[in-house]
Design a protein around this motif. Structure first.
Motif, mmCIF file in Angstrom:
data_model
loop_
_atom_site.group_PDB
_atom_site.id
_atom_site.type_symbol
_atom_site.label_atom_id
_atom_site.label_comp_id
_atom_site.label_asym_id
_atom_site.label_seq_id
_atom_site.Cartn_x
_atom_site.Cartn_y
_atom_site.Cartn_z
ATOM 1 N N VAL A 183 3.847 -41.701 -19.403
ATOM 2 C CA VAL A 183 4.496 -41.573 -18.101
ATOM 3 C C VAL A 183 5.720 -40.686 -18.307
ATOM 4 O O VAL A 183 6.219 -40.540 -19.418
ATOM 5 C CB VAL A 183 4.921 -42.927 -17.494
ATOM 6 C CG1 VAL A 183 3.726 -43.833 -17.274
ATOM 7 C CG2 VAL A 183 5.972 -43.615 -18.361
ATOM 8 N N ARG A 184 6.186 -40.107 -17.215
ATOM 9 C CA ARG A 184 7.383 -39.268 -17.284
ATOM 10 C C ARG A 184 8.496 -39.948 -16.511
ATOM 11 O O ARG A 184 8.286 -40.417 -15.384
ATOM 12 C CB ARG A 184 7.113 -37.876 -16.723
ATOM 13 C CG ARG A 184 8.172 -36.855 -17.138
ATOM 14 C CD ARG A 184 7.847 -35.469 -16.629
ATOM 15 N NE ARG A 184 8.671 -34.474 -17.286
ATOM 16 C CZ ARG A 184 9.076 -33.352 -16.701
ATOM 17 N NH1 ARG A 184 8.727 -33.093 -15.445
ATOM 18 N NH2 ARG A 184 9.817 -32.476 -17.368
ATOM 19 N N ALA A 185 9.683 -39.991 -17.107
ATOM 20 C CA ALA A 185 10.835 -40.617 -16.477
ATOM 21 C C ALA A 185 11.531 -39.636 -15.538
ATOM 22 O O ALA A 185 11.283 -38.429 -15.566
ATOM 23 C CB ALA A 185 11.807 -41.108 -17.545
ATOM 24 N N ALA A 186 12.451 -40.152 -14.728
ATOM 25 C CA ALA A 186 13.157 -39.318 -13.754
ATOM 26 C C ALA A 186 13.997 -38.239 -14.431
ATOM 27 O O ALA A 186 14.231 -37.177 -13.841
ATOM 28 C CB ALA A 186 14.033 -40.199 -12.868
ATOM 29 N N ASP A 187 14.448 -38.479 -15.663
ATOM 30 C CA ASP A 187 15.281 -37.497 -16.359
ATOM 31 C C ASP A 187 14.470 -36.445 -17.112
ATOM 32 O O ASP A 187 15.040 -35.604 -17.817
ATOM 33 C CB ASP A 187 16.250 -38.198 -17.319
ATOM 34 C CG ASP A 187 15.536 -38.955 -18.444
ATOM 35 O OD1 ASP A 187 14.279 -38.924 -18.506
ATOM 36 O OD2 ASP A 187 16.229 -39.590 -19.266
ATOM 37 N N GLY A 188 13.135 -36.481 -16.987
ATOM 38 C CA GLY A 188 12.290 -35.493 -17.646
ATOM 39 C C GLY A 188 11.793 -35.898 -19.009
ATOM 40 O O GLY A 188 10.941 -35.215 -19.585
ATOM 41 N N SER A 189 12.299 -37.003 -19.543
ATOM 42 C CA SER A 189 11.794 -37.504 -20.820
ATOM 43 C C SER A 189 10.465 -38.215 -20.608
ATOM 44 O O SER A 189 10.049 -38.469 -19.475
ATOM 45 C CB SER A 189 12.809 -38.441 -21.477
ATOM 46 O OG SER A 189 12.990 -39.623 -20.697
ATOM 47 N N GLY A 207 9.707 -33.167 -26.555
ATOM 48 C CA GLY A 207 8.744 -33.764 -27.475
ATOM 49 C C GLY A 207 9.317 -34.477 -28.672
ATOM 50 O O GLY A 207 8.562 -34.993 -29.495
ATOM 51 N N LYS A 208 10.628 -34.529 -28.814
ATOM 52 C CA LYS A 208 11.230 -35.168 -29.981
ATOM 53 C C LYS A 208 11.339 -36.679 -29.761
ATOM 54 O O LYS A 208 11.791 -37.136 -28.703
ATOM 55 C CB LYS A 208 12.620 -34.584 -30.251
ATOM 56 C CG LYS A 208 13.299 -35.126 -31.497
ATOM 57 C CD LYS A 208 14.619 -34.414 -31.764
ATOM 58 C CE LYS A 208 14.386 -32.971 -32.165
ATOM 59 N NZ LYS A 208 15.656 -32.319 -32.604
ATOM 60 N N VAL A 209 10.911 -37.460 -30.766
ATOM 61 C CA VAL A 209 11.001 -38.916 -30.652
ATOM 62 C C VAL A 209 12.471 -39.330 -30.652
ATOM 63 O O VAL A 209 13.225 -39.022 -31.581
ATOM 64 C CB VAL A 209 10.253 -39.614 -31.798
ATOM 65 C CG1 VAL A 209 10.477 -41.128 -31.741
ATOM 66 C CG2 VAL A 209 8.757 -39.306 -31.730
ATOM 67 N N LEU A 210 12.873 -40.038 -29.585
ATOM 68 C CA LEU A 210 14.236 -40.549 -29.481
ATOM 69 C C LEU A 210 14.346 -41.952 -30.068
ATOM 70 O O LEU A 210 15.271 -42.245 -30.816
ATOM 71 C CB LEU A 210 14.673 -40.553 -28.009
ATOM 72 C CG LEU A 210 14.633 -39.192 -27.300
ATOM 73 C CD1 LEU A 210 14.926 -39.363 -25.807
ATOM 74 C CD2 LEU A 210 15.629 -38.233 -27.938
ATOM 75 N N THR A 211 13.382 -42.812 -29.728
ATOM 76 C CA THR A 211 13.358 -44.181 -30.248
ATOM 77 C C THR A 211 11.922 -44.689 -30.208
ATOM 78 O O THR A 211 11.187 -44.413 -29.255
ATOM 79 C CB THR A 211 14.230 -45.137 -29.409
ATOM 80 O OG1 THR A 211 15.527 -44.583 -29.241
ATOM 81 C CG2 THR A 211 14.347 -46.504 -30.088
#
Length: 447
Positions: A183-189, A207-211
């Motif tokens: 899914v895509r979040a409102a902030d584009g992540s 595309g970078k894993v944040l957590t």
């Protein structure tokens, strides 16, 4: 789609500073959709097909040098999930861990990874007439920008990885992801569901894993990105290759994760025979699971009249359809049914006895959970896709196009089959001929 055809198309790409490489490909045409269902029934209104795009060229356009030999495999596997991208006919999709299969050696099945350098990717597509066009792709990378790969994480917990012929052991990789939901979040992540952990993965817009959120007690070490133990420890009992697969984003921003199959609790036999799996609600704001629900499958021969093995039941897609309502796909590899459920507070089992893996009998062992006081989610059948002419097998992604129309995408497994015959004497893929398709289905009464 023959991997040896002289007309294999090349990848044309452009580079924009700070933006992932766009991957544009000419694509083959699909045959016209047929929908001879009776008036008033669900029917297929469009079928579009992804054409042949060599996997090595696709991967190396995103991360140069990652694939030295694609063994004749074309891009596939993007049917792990589908999510609207905001423009008509455009969707975000995600690949799974890449080409993989099973071969028996000395009577035991080994998991093969014929293209071990493949990196899971988020792929933006457009349905245009009879074709599926690849508009762009984002490789999923670690904090330092390296490919996460699709290789399994932990020896003893995940299947051991082997080369294409199942003869040579490969290395485990704690960064590896088997991505299945998006899914895509409102902030584009992006948020991704992973089968290995099972885990919920937050990924940046590039595309970078944040957590990566994993079950308590998983003890995953050595990953090149933050790993947080924030999910119930009972999920450590997930069946191999049956972790999280469905992922939905509710209107308020909360996420819902579906465990693909019943947990192996207290053991494999219990999980194989069970009809009860679990849905989890996760708050990105709180970075925590806030609710858990028991979901009950229909009997396997109801979902798929040709199947009598209960362990073939899976949830592969969940879709938010307003408020706390969720569309849930129950499937086998050959048939699927879509149900609507409402995630009510009264049906929350989080933190109770059913999350304690010493409870006996376990939730998965109960023949009638409701009779034992478990608040099982009530459901309503929306459509039996197995009865809709033109719907392919192994539907893993469902998206809502409008009130009356759904877009379905199938997982073609990169054209792979199991067994030693998957590759020829030269180590080149013997393609299954199964294509990746996006199929539009109209529901006469909506959802």
């Amino acid at each position: 789609m023959s991997p040896h055809s002289a007309g294999r198309r090349r990848v044309h790409r452009s580079v924009a500073a700070g933006v992932p490489l766009a991957v544009l490909a000419a694509l083959v045409l699909a045959g016209p959709a047929t929908a001879d269902t009776a008036s008033g029934q669900a029917r297929v209104t469009r079928t579009a097909t992804l054409g042949d795009l060599p996997l090595g060229a696709f991967s190396n356009a995103l991360l140069p040098g990652t694939v030295d030999d694609d063994r004749g495999v074309d891009l596939g596997g993007i049917g792990s999930d589908i999510y609207p991208a905001g423009r008509k006919g455009e969707f975000w999709t995600v690949t799974d861990r890449g080409p993989n299969g099973q071969i028996k050696i000395d009577g035991k099945k080994r998991r093969t990874f014929p293209v071990p350098g493949f990196d899971p990717a988020i792929v933006r597509i457009r349905v245009s007439g009879d074709t599926v066009k690849v508009l762009d792709a984002l490789p999923i990378t670690t904090s330092s920008g390296k490919p996460v790969t699709g290789l399994p994480n932990q020896e003893g917990r995940d299947e051991a990885p082997y080369s294409y012929d199942a003869r040579t052991p490969l290395s485990y990789n704690p960064n590896g992801l088997d991505t299945e939901g998006i899914v895509r979040a409102a902030d584009g992540s992006f948020w991704l569901a992973d089968e290995y952990g099972p885990s919920l993965v937050h990924v940046s817009a590039r595309g970078k894993v944040l957590t990566r959120y994993v079950p308590e007690g998983l003890s995953l070490t050595g990953a090149d990105y933050p790993v947080v133990e924030a999910l119930p420890s009972v999920l450590l009992h997930r069946k191999i290759n049956r972790g999280f697969e469905g992922l939905a984003r509710l209107p308020g921003g909360d996420l819902v994760l579906a465990v693909q199959s019943p947990l192996s609790l207290p053991d494999t036999d219990a999980g194989e025979a069970s009809l009860t799996t679990r849905l989890l609600r996760f708050s990105p704001r709180k970075k925590a699971v806030t609710a858990e629900h028991a979901y009950r499958f229909d009997p396997v021969d109801v979902v798929d009249p040709s199947e009598d093995d209960t362990s073939e039941l899976k949830i592969s897609s969940v879709v938010a359809v307003g408020g706390d309502r969720l569309l849930v796909e129950e499937r086998t590899d050959k048939a699927a049914r879509l149900q609507v459920v409402r995630l009510t507070r009264g049906a929350d089992i989080l933190g109770g006895r059913w999350d304690d893996d010493t409870t006996s009998p376990s939730l998965e062992q109960l023949a009638d959970p409701a009779a034992s006081g478990v608040p099982v989610l009530a459901k309503r059948l929306v459509v039996d896709l197995g009865k809709v002419t033109g719907v392919p097998g192994k539907i893993e992604g469902v998206a809502r196009v409008d009130h009356d129309t759904l877009a379905l995408i199938n997982d073609n497994d990169f054209g792979m089959t199991d067994g030693a015959g998957a590759f020829d004497a030269q180590g080149r893929l013997v393609d299954s001929g199964i294509e990746t398709t996006v199929t539009y289905v109209r529901l006469p009464r909506g959802i």
